[in-house]
Design a protein around this motif. Structure first.
Motif, short mmCIF file in Angstrom:
data_model
loop_
_atom_site.label_atom_id
_atom_site.label_comp_id
_atom_site.label_asym_id
_atom_site.label_seq_id
_atom_site.Cartn_x
_atom_site.Cartn_y
_atom_site.Cartn_z
N ASN A 1 -3.63 -5.65 -5.00
CA ASN A 1 -4.96 -6.52 -5.10
C ASN A 1 -5.22 -7.42 -4.11
O ASN A 1 -5.94 -7.64 -3.48
CB ASN A 1 -5.36 -7.04 -6.38
CG ASN A 1 -5.52 -6.26 -7.49
OD1 ASN A 1 -5.94 -5.15 -7.31
ND2 ASN A 1 -5.00 -6.36 -8.76
N LYS B 1 -6.44 -5.59 -0.85
CA LYS B 1 -7.46 -4.53 -1.11
C LYS B 1 -8.71 -4.93 -0.15
O LYS B 1 -9.31 -6.04 -0.42
CB LYS B 1 -8.03 -4.15 -2.36
CG LYS B 1 -8.54 -2.93 -2.71
CD LYS B 1 -8.42 -2.83 -4.36
CE LYS B 1 -7.26 -2.59 -4.88
NZ LYS B 1 -7.11 -2.26 -6.51
N TYR C 1 -3.39 3.81 -2.40
CA TYR C 1 -3.41 2.71 -3.32
C TYR C 1 -3.11 1.48 -2.89
O TYR C 1 -1.97 1.38 -1.70
CB TYR C 1 -2.28 3.21 -4.39
CG TYR C 1 -2.57 4.24 -5.10
CD1 TYR C 1 -2.01 5.68 -4.40
CD2 TYR C 1 -3.33 4.48 -6.20
CE1 TYR C 1 -2.45 6.87 -5.22
CE2 TYR C 1 -3.71 6.00 -6.87
CZ TYR C 1 -3.30 6.88 -6.24
OH TYR C 1 -3.63 8.38 -6.71
N TYR C 2 -3.70 0.10 -3.24
CA TYR C 2 -3.26 -1.03 -2.69
C TYR C 2 -3.10 -2.13 -3.60
O TYR C 2 -3.58 -1.92 -4.63
CB TYR C 2 -4.72 -1.29 -1.77
CG TYR C 2 -4.91 -0.56 -0.57
CD1 TYR C 2 -5.69 0.58 -0.81
CD2 TYR C 2 -4.36 -0.47 0.78
CE1 TYR C 2 -6.11 1.37 0.13
CE2 TYR C 2 -4.51 0.28 1.86
CZ TYR C 2 -5.68 1.11 1.35
OH TYR C 2 -5.92 2.07 2.47
N ALA D 1 0.63 -1.23 0.13
CA ALA D 1 0.10 -0.09 -0.18
C ALA D 1 0.75 1.12 0.07
O ALA D 1 2.08 1.17 0.38
CB ALA D 1 -0.95 -0.01 1.11
N THR E 1 -5.80 -1.08 5.46
CA THR E 1 -5.92 0.54 5.27
C THR E 1 -4.64 1.10 5.82
O THR E 1 -4.15 0.95 6.74
CB THR E 1 -7.14 1.07 6.36
OG1 THR E 1 -8.28 0.22 5.73
CG2 THR E 1 -7.39 2.32 5.96
#
Length: 122
Positions: free
Chosen positions: A62, A65, A59-60, A49, A69
């Motif tokens: 996949n 996601k 942005y993470y 991330a 956080t």
């Protein structure tokens, strides 16, 4: 010069949660993009991330996601990674890094924390 010191991590059961923190020191910290990466033996450091310099965007990967956080508090120079619904495949050494531009490539990052072991038992 930016110095990054990580805390948190440890052992969790599958489905559990952990929180990682990264404290940054340095006069230019607020201008850096901050990212979290992870690494397992024999593999390259993997993007997890990242957050922009002002914390307005995240942005993470996949694979994380919806479960992880990233958050940034410039007031106290910290970046955190809240990890929920952990899976055994999240087991790795986690690193926070600082970059001068947006990148999901580990070798674009200039500064790194010392690394934290996260182990998820199934």
């Amino acid at each position: 010069q930016v110095r990054l010191v990580e805390s948190g991590g440890g052992l969790a059961q599958a489905g559990g949660s952990l929180r990682l923190s990264c404290a940054a020191r340095g006069p230019t910290y607020v201008s850096y993009y901050m990212g979290w990466f992870r690494q397992t033996p024999g593999r390259e450091r993997e993007f997890v991330a990242l957050t922009t310099w002002d914390g307005s965007s995240a942005y993470y990967a996949n694979s994380v996601k919806g479960r992880f956080t990233i958050s940034r508090e410039n007031a106290d120079n910290t970046v955190s990674l809240q990890m929920t619904n952990l899976k055994s495949e999240d087991t790795a050494v986690y690193y926070c890094g600082a970059a001068t531009y947006y990148s999901q490539q580990w070798d674009d990052y200039t500064y790194w924390g010392q690394g934290l072991q996260v182990t998820v038992s199934s």
